[in-house]
Design a protein around this motif. Structure first.
Motif, short mmCIF file in Angstrom:
data_model
loop_
_atom_site.label_atom_id
_atom_site.label_comp_id
_atom_site.label_asym_id
_atom_site.label_seq_id
_atom_site.Cartn_x
_atom_site.Cartn_y
_atom_site.Cartn_z
N ARG A 13 0.87 4.00 -3.03
CA ARG A 13 0.49 5.38 -2.77
C ARG A 13 1.62 6.33 -3.15
NH1 ARG A 13 -0.38 8.78 2.37
NH2 ARG A 13 -1.74 10.39 1.53
N PHE A 45 1.76 7.10 -6.65
CA PHE A 45 0.76 8.04 -7.16
C PHE A 45 0.82 9.42 -6.53
CE2 PHE A 45 -3.66 9.75 -6.90
CZ PHE A 45 -3.64 10.31 -8.16
N HIS A 46 0.66 9.51 -5.24
CA HIS A 46 0.32 10.85 -4.77
C HIS A 46 0.76 11.24 -3.38
CE1 HIS A 46 -3.45 9.83 -2.27
NE2 HIS A 46 -2.80 8.71 -2.51
N SER A 97 1.88 11.35 7.90
CA SER A 97 1.39 10.49 6.84
C SER A 97 2.55 9.79 6.14
CB SER A 97 0.61 11.37 5.86
OG SER A 97 0.07 10.61 4.85
N GLY A 120 0.83 -1.20 0.00
CA GLY A 120 0.00 0.00 0.00
C GLY A 120 0.86 1.25 0.00
N GLY A 146 -4.26 -0.98 1.91
CA GLY A 146 -3.70 0.16 2.64
C GLY A 146 -4.64 0.79 3.65
N PHE A 147 -4.17 1.89 4.20
CA PHE A 147 -4.83 2.55 5.33
C PHE A 147 -5.16 3.99 5.03
CE2 PHE A 147 -1.54 -0.31 6.74
CZ PHE A 147 -2.11 -1.01 7.80
N SER A 148 -6.10 4.53 5.81
CA SER A 148 -6.28 5.99 5.86
C SER A 148 -6.28 6.43 7.31
CB SER A 148 -7.60 6.40 5.22
OG SER A 148 -7.52 6.28 3.82
N HIS A 149 -5.62 7.54 7.55
CA HIS A 149 -5.63 8.09 8.91
C HIS A 149 -6.98 8.75 9.19
CE1 HIS A 149 -1.32 7.58 8.30
NE2 HIS A 149 -1.25 7.51 9.61
N HIS A 176 -7.24 1.80 -3.67
CA HIS A 176 -7.67 1.82 -2.26
C HIS A 176 -8.24 0.46 -1.83
CE1 HIS A 176 -8.01 6.51 -2.06
NE2 HIS A 176 -6.78 6.08 -2.25
C1 HEM Z 1 -8.92 9.75 -6.52
C2 HEM Z 1 -8.29 10.54 -5.74
C3 HEM Z 1 -7.54 10.07 -4.52
C4 HEM Z 1 -7.62 10.63 -3.29
C5 HEM Z 1 -8.44 11.84 -2.89
C6 HEM Z 1 -6.77 9.85 -2.43
C7 HEM Z 1 -6.56 10.11 -1.09
C8 HEM Z 1 -5.93 9.26 -0.23
C9 HEM Z 1 -5.81 9.48 1.19
C10 HEM Z 1 -6.29 10.71 1.95
C11 HEM Z 1 -5.21 8.40 1.74
C12 HEM Z 1 -4.89 8.15 3.21
C13 HEM Z 1 -3.53 8.66 3.51
C14 HEM Z 1 -3.19 8.52 4.95
O1 HEM Z 1 -4.03 8.75 5.80
O2 HEM Z 1 -2.03 8.14 5.24
C15 HEM Z 1 -4.91 7.50 0.65
C16 HEM Z 1 -4.29 6.28 0.80
C17 HEM Z 1 -3.90 5.50 -0.26
N1 HEM Z 1 -4.03 5.79 -1.59
FE1 HEM Z 1 -5.13 7.29 -2.36
N2 HEM Z 1 -6.20 8.84 -3.15
C18 HEM Z 1 -6.63 8.94 -4.43
C19 HEM Z 1 -6.24 8.13 -5.48
C20 HEM Z 1 -5.32 7.11 -5.38
C21 HEM Z 1 -4.72 6.41 -6.48
C22 HEM Z 1 -4.98 6.74 -7.94
C23 HEM Z 1 -3.91 5.46 -5.97
C24 HEM Z 1 -3.02 4.45 -6.67
C25 HEM Z 1 -3.16 4.05 -7.89
C26 HEM Z 1 -4.00 5.54 -4.55
C27 HEM Z 1 -3.38 4.70 -3.67
C28 HEM Z 1 -3.49 4.77 -2.31
C29 HEM Z 1 -3.00 3.74 -1.40
C30 HEM Z 1 -2.40 2.42 -1.79
C31 HEM Z 1 -3.26 4.20 -0.11
C32 HEM Z 1 -2.88 3.49 1.21
C33 HEM Z 1 -1.50 3.96 1.63
C34 HEM Z 1 -0.91 3.19 2.77
O3 HEM Z 1 -1.48 2.20 3.21
O4 HEM Z 1 0.18 3.60 3.25
N3 HEM Z 1 -4.84 6.58 -4.22
N4 HEM Z 1 -5.35 8.05 -0.53
#
Ligand code: HEM
Length: 314
Positions: free
Chosen positions: A65, A68-69, A81, A61, A183-186, A180
């Motif tokens: 992440r 991507f972003h 984060s 995860g 993985g996790f969200s805070h 999503h």
């Molecule tokens: C569509 C718009 C998106 C928004 C608004 C968004 C927002 C977020 C947010 C706020 C988190 C939680 C971060 C945290 O609390 O640490 C998150 C986690 C994550 N996002 Fe997104 N995301 C988006 C698109 C994507 C895309 C396109 C991918 C990958 C292709 C992605 C992959 C992930 C992964 C894998 C996590 C988990 C991270 C972890 O477990 O450390 N996200 N995202």
């Protein structure tokens, strides 16, 4: 601490810059880019990613992440984060590769291929990754605009606009959001939807009320304990599958930006399609990831092969 932070920023911003438009030529890239200069590339990477994922299941995860972003957000909110495992897997692979083929493999290639391996390892699709990226020569936080990456409280229009800037259409945006599934969200990322959403409603009505109640409990005290977080996919949190899309019609999406994909008629048909058809999701996700991994990359003399992924060579 300050030194660590500085290193992290130097590491991250170039990665973010790979998301910004830049000149590159696809002719510099190939799937066999390292076959002569680093024949063990695939094997070393495979070993590193597998070991790391087995020892730290949050790695897939974190890397996805990061791919991507995460970059701008981390710069802005550096301590809350940190997908530390995402960096760590790149650093480990780089260390192992430097021993076999010093100065040959870029950190940008490592991240792209490691992410592919990790997604596949946790059940997702395997896709080919073109190699030959160089690492960025510049790293300026001023180049990271706050609106470059989507945030959970954005409207769907804003999200669509951001993806469109990187030439992704609505379907590709939905497929990529399927990331999503792991993985996790805070808690801070969705707290506004569960603690006094509006004067008359405690919960955002797009939540399933039971889920909202569960989140309220799981996140109680999150302000004092900012590391509190929940799984993005409450059904199969560690498996890359299409359960994320099956969750959305039930109001089980954690972030507002997840739930809007089902409530808005522009994105709902794709959510319904992927919920029914995992193969279609995998296919579209894989293609979109291949495209993502080429956006704004540097090749040839536009970049360098870093010796360390968290610092410029000079
Ligand atoms: C569509 C718009 C998106 C928004 C608004 C968004 C927002 C977020 C947010 C706020 C988190 C939680 C971060 C945290 O609390 O640490 C998150 C986690 C994550 N996002 Fe997104 N995301 C988006 C698109 C994507 C895309 C396109 C991918 C990958 C292709 C992605 C992959 C992930 C992964 C894998 C996590 C988990 C991270 C972890 O477990 O450390 N996200 N995202």
């Amino acid at each position: 601490m300050a030194t660590i932070s500085t290193h992290l920023i130097v590491f991250l911003i170039p990665l973010l810059l790979t998301l910004l438009p830049a000149s590159f030529s696809r002719s510099h890239l190939s799937t066999t880019f390292y076959s002569k200069t680093c024949p063990q590339f695939d094997q070393i990477l495979e070993q590193t990613t597998t070991n790391k994922q087995i020892n730290s299941p949050a790695t897939a995860g974190a890397a996805l992440r990061l791919m991507f972003h995460d970059c701008a957000e981390r710069d802005a909110d550096i301590n809350l984060s940190l997908p530390g495992d995402g960096f760590d897997v790149v650093v480990r692979a780089k260390a192992a590769l430097e021993l076999s083929c010093p100065g040959v493999v870029s950190c940008a290639d490592i991240l792209a291929a490691a992410t592919r391996n990790l997604v596949h390892f946790v059940g997702g699709p395997y896709y080919t990754v073109l190699l030959g990226r160089k690492d960025s020569l510049i790293s300026k936080s001023s180049l990271v605009t706050p609106s470059a990456l989507p945030k959970p409280n954005m409207t769907l229009d804003q999200m669509i606009d951001i993806f469109a800037k990187f030439k992704f259409n609505i379907q590709e945006m939905v497929a990529l959001s399927g990331g999503h599934t792991i993985g996790f969200s805070h808690c801070s990322e969705f707290a506004s939807g569960i603690y006094g959403y509006s004067p008359n409603q405690q919960y955002d009505p797009t939540y399933n009320p039971q889920l909202a109640q569960g989140l309220e409990k799981a996140c109680s005290g999150y302000k004092n304990n900012p590391s509190l977080s929940v799984f993005n996919d409450i059904m199969t949190p560690n498996k890359f599958d299409n359960a994320y899309f099956q969750n959305l019609p039930k109001g089980w999406g954690i972030l507002a930006s997840d739930r809007v994909l089902f409530t808005d008629p522009r994105t709902r048909p794709f959510v319904e399609k992927y919920a029914k058809d995992q193969k279609a999701f995998f296919n579209d996700f894989a293609k979109a990831m291949q495209k993502l991994s080429l956006v704004g990359i540097k090749t040839g003399r536009h970049g360098e092969i870093r010796r360390r992924c968290d610092a410029f060579n000079n």
